[in-house]
Design an enzyme around this catalytic site. Structure first.
Site, mmCIF file in Angstrom:
data_model
loop_
_atom_site.group_PDB
_atom_site.id
_atom_site.type_symbol
_atom_site.label_atom_id
_atom_site.label_comp_id
_atom_site.label_asym_id
_atom_site.label_seq_id
_atom_site.Cartn_x
_atom_site.Cartn_y
_atom_site.Cartn_z
ATOM 1 C CD GLN A 1 0.693 -8.645 -2.520
ATOM 2 O OE1 GLN A 1 1.447 -9.286 -3.214
ATOM 3 N NE2 GLN A 1 -0.531 -8.401 -2.892
ATOM 4 C CB THR B 1 -10.055 -5.953 2.594
ATOM 5 O OG1 THR B 1 -9.031 -5.121 3.156
ATOM 6 C CG2 THR B 1 -9.426 -7.165 1.958
ATOM 7 C CB THR C 1 -6.812 -10.078 0.859
ATOM 8 O OG1 THR C 1 -6.267 -11.137 0.067
ATOM 9 C CG2 THR C 1 -5.731 -9.051 1.162
ATOM 10 C CE LYS D 1 3.214 -2.383 -4.443
ATOM 11 N NZ LYS D 1 2.844 -2.084 -3.056
ATOM 12 N N GLY D 2 0.984 1.928 -7.517
ATOM 13 C CA GLY D 2 0.169 2.123 -8.718
ATOM 14 C C GLY D 2 0.438 3.473 -9.352
ATOM 15 C CG ASP E 1 -1.781 -1.221 1.305
ATOM 16 O OD1 ASP E 1 -2.290 -1.662 0.266
ATOM 17 O OD2 ASP E 1 -1.899 -1.769 2.418
ATOM 18 N NE ARG F 1 5.404 -30.938 -7.689
ATOM 19 C CZ ARG F 1 6.335 -31.740 -7.221
ATOM 20 N NH1 ARG F 1 7.282 -32.164 -7.998
ATOM 21 N NH2 ARG F 1 6.314 -32.116 -5.963
ATOM 22 C CB ALA G 1 -2.233 -6.115 -5.387
ATOM 23 N N GLY G 2 -4.247 -3.904 -4.590
ATOM 24 C CA GLY G 2 -5.194 -2.924 -5.101
ATOM 25 C C GLY G 2 -4.439 -1.645 -5.408
ATOM 26 C CG HIS G 3 -1.712 -1.107 -7.868
ATOM 27 N ND1 HIS G 3 -0.910 -1.697 -8.806
ATOM 28 C CD2 HIS G 3 -1.209 -1.459 -6.673
ATOM 29 C CE1 HIS G 3 0.038 -2.386 -8.203
ATOM 30 N NE2 HIS G 3 -0.125 -2.259 -6.911
ATOM 31 N N GLY H 1 5.904 12.100 -3.516
ATOM 32 C CA GLY H 1 4.474 12.310 -3.744
ATOM 33 C C GLY H 1 3.929 13.327 -2.755
HETATM 34 P P1 IMP Z 1 -2.923 -12.695 1.486
HETATM 35 O O1 IMP Z 1 -1.916 -12.132 0.545
HETATM 36 O O2 IMP Z 1 -4.328 -12.391 1.112
HETATM 37 O O3 IMP Z 1 -2.694 -14.174 1.738
HETATM 38 O O4 IMP Z 1 -2.703 -12.001 2.927
HETATM 39 C C1 IMP Z 1 -1.517 -12.197 3.685
HETATM 40 C C2 IMP Z 1 -1.088 -10.917 4.360
HETATM 41 O O5 IMP Z 1 -0.655 -9.974 3.382
HETATM 42 C C3 IMP Z 1 -2.179 -10.211 5.139
HETATM 43 O O6 IMP Z 1 -1.602 -9.565 6.268
HETATM 44 C C4 IMP Z 1 -2.685 -9.163 4.174
HETATM 45 O O7 IMP Z 1 -3.287 -8.065 4.832
HETATM 46 C C5 IMP Z 1 -1.392 -8.763 3.495
HETATM 47 N N1 IMP Z 1 -1.578 -8.227 2.146
HETATM 48 C C6 IMP Z 1 -1.850 -8.909 1.025
HETATM 49 N N2 IMP Z 1 -1.929 -8.084 -0.030
HETATM 50 C C7 IMP Z 1 -1.701 -6.853 0.432
HETATM 51 C C8 IMP Z 1 -1.618 -5.572 -0.193
HETATM 52 O O8 IMP Z 1 -1.765 -5.410 -1.395
HETATM 53 N N3 IMP Z 1 -1.361 -4.525 0.636
HETATM 54 C C9 IMP Z 1 -1.152 -4.681 1.963
HETATM 55 N N4 IMP Z 1 -1.204 -5.860 2.591
HETATM 56 C C10 IMP Z 1 -1.477 -6.935 1.831
#
Ligand code: IMP
Length: 441
Positions: A223, A300, A128, A16-17, A13, A142, A39-41, A413
């Site tokens: 991430q 989320t 997530t 990066k986007g 977070d 596999r 991920a969310g950008h 930024g």
């Molecule tokens: P997962 O990637 O959904 O398995 O989550 C594992 C851990 O990574 C959790 O603590 C999530 O909150 C964190 N996480 C996964 N993707 C992101 C992201 O894009 N930004 C911040 N935290 C992330």
């Protein structure tokens, strides 16, 4: 060349986007190399805001090849929805290519993610719940189903049968869920196959062609370093490698194809989900930073934990990624804070000091930050476009960070808008030289 890797250097977070979007303006290709729709950008373009989870931010630039690499895990429902939404908003998606070797998130992966977290109870990771971990687990076992399998119904069905078999036991409570029915899943995924077919390609070759022609390729991570499954705060991590080295594996290039590695950070720290966060803040200041920075998850909607900038962790991230430049986002959020703390050392409960990121989980869980207090500034930074526009205290803050970590700052930024950035002097001398000039042109 050049090949430029862009990674998160904290807990994700970092913004990066927006940085990818800026680099993509001058890049010939942008490649996502790991993670999935965890991920969310967010990209702000004029009055429009785009929230992307799987498709690289470069898609907003018509002539940039956009690749979802083999290292990514793809939920085809999310990808087809994202494509649909972009088309609805008149964004041309013709330049997207999806690796035939990328693995697919299946309905049972989502169920396993939910069930796994429920089972852990208080010890849960706070995933997530997008099925990321179970999908990567199947890849390693596999038993994974890949994008190319969507194109052959017979093969697809066979592979789903094999993958479902070992899941039956753990998913017994879901046994009657239609999402676990072989025929239903097969039909749904065949439909995705029809929709995605025009985009499926040998993306490794496409990337090689660009690099061999001397074009610029940006490798976009998701991430952040401290969520890396090998180098992060295990087990409170994601199930892939968000560090720069993974760009090679997840896109199909070698280390010599990489010229620069940009680490994106925020001017403070955030973390979502559980796990150690030595510089975490609570109370009014944390709430203020969270509100001003809009620190709620893109994927989320969860409120993010907030803390001071952790330079012990950042120096570690710089080393494991071989960072050549830093992009520091959201500096504007810190305006108005009288004294800004930066963590330069950890201290354990028995008084032990740690200058280096501790490898041991127990140490890390009990470590607290030792801080240097730097003077804050009150000025609004959102209109600053040049280093000289920044108040002296803000410049000193940046200098302190850069000196401590030993990495130059290329970009700062100062607001959510695409133009709310400062390209520093340091950015001009990099392999992608001309970034600064082109961005302001
Ligand atoms: P997962 O990637 O959904 O398995 O989550 C594992 C851990 O990574 C959790 O603590 C999530 O909150 C964190 N996480 C996964 N993707 C992101 C992201 O894009 N930004 C911040 N935290 C992330």
């Amino acid at each position: 060349m050049p090949g430029i890797v862009l990674v998160g250097a904290q807990w994700g977070d970092e913004g990066k986007g927006k940085v990818t979007d800026l680099l993509a303006e001058r890049a010939d290709a942008v490649v996502r190399f790991q993670g999935g729709n965890n991920a969310g950008h967010t990209i702000v373009r004029g009055r429009q805001t785009f929230k992307l989870h799987l498709i690289p931010s470069g898609i907003l630039h018509k002539d940039t090849l956009c690749v979802i690499g083999n290292g990514v895990v793809i939920d085809p429902r999310v990808l087809t929805d994202e494509l649909e939404e972009l088309r609805r908003r008149r964004v041309d998606t013709a330049s997207l290519r999806i690796s035939a070797n990328a693995h697919l998130i299946m309905p049972y992966h989502l169920m396993l993610d939910h069930a796994g977290e429920a089972k852990l109870g208080k010890l849960q990771i706070g995933t997530t719940r997008r099925g990321i971990g179970p999908c990567y687990a199947d890849k390693a076992a596999r038993l994974g189903i890949r994008v190319q399998d969507l194109l052959d119904e017979k093969i697809l069905k066979k592979k789903i049968v094999a993958a479902l078999e070992p899941k039956r036991l753990s998913l017994r409570p879901f046994a009657k869920d239609p999402q676990l029915d072989l025929q239903t899943i097969t039909e749904e995924y065949v439909t995705y196959g029809h929709r995605l077919a025009p985009y499926i390609a040998d993306t490794v070759r496409l990337v090689h062609e660009r690099l061999d022609a001397g074009q610029t390729v940006v490798f976009e991570g998701a991430q952040g370093a401290l969520l890396d499954i090998d180098h992060g705060t295990y087990p409170f991590v994601t199930s892939s490698n968000p560090v720069a080295g993974a760009a090679c594996v997840g896109a199909g290039v070698g280390p010599k194809d990489i010229d620069e590695v940009w680490g994106v950070i925020k001017a403070y720290g955030t973390r979502v989900g559980a796990g150690p966060f030595p510089t975490e803040l609570d109370g009014a200041l944390a709430d203020e930073i969270r509100e001003r920075g809009g620190e709620y998850g893109t994927t989320t909607g969860r409120a993010r934990r907030v803390g001071w900038l952790d330079l012990v962790a950042l120096r570690y991230a710089a080393r494991i990624n071989s960072l050549t430049a830093l992009a520091i986002m959201k500096l504007d959020v810190l305006s108005g804070i009288e004294r800004i703390c930066v963590c330069t050392r950890y201290r354990g409960p028995e008084g032990a000091e740690f200058d280096y990121f501790p490898y041991h989980q127990t140490v890390l869980h009990h470590a607290g930050g030792e801080y240097v207090n730097l003077p804050g500034w009150i000025e609004d930074l959102s209109d600053c476009r040049d280093e000289a526009d920044l108040p002296a205290a803000a410049r000193d803050y940046l200098q302190f960070v850069s000196d401590f970590v030993g990495v130059p700052i290329a970009l700062v930024g100062v607001g959510p808008g695409g133009d709310q950035v400062i390209w520093t002097q340091a950015s001009a001398g990099m392999a992608g030289s001309g970034w600064a000039a082109s961005a302001t042109a």
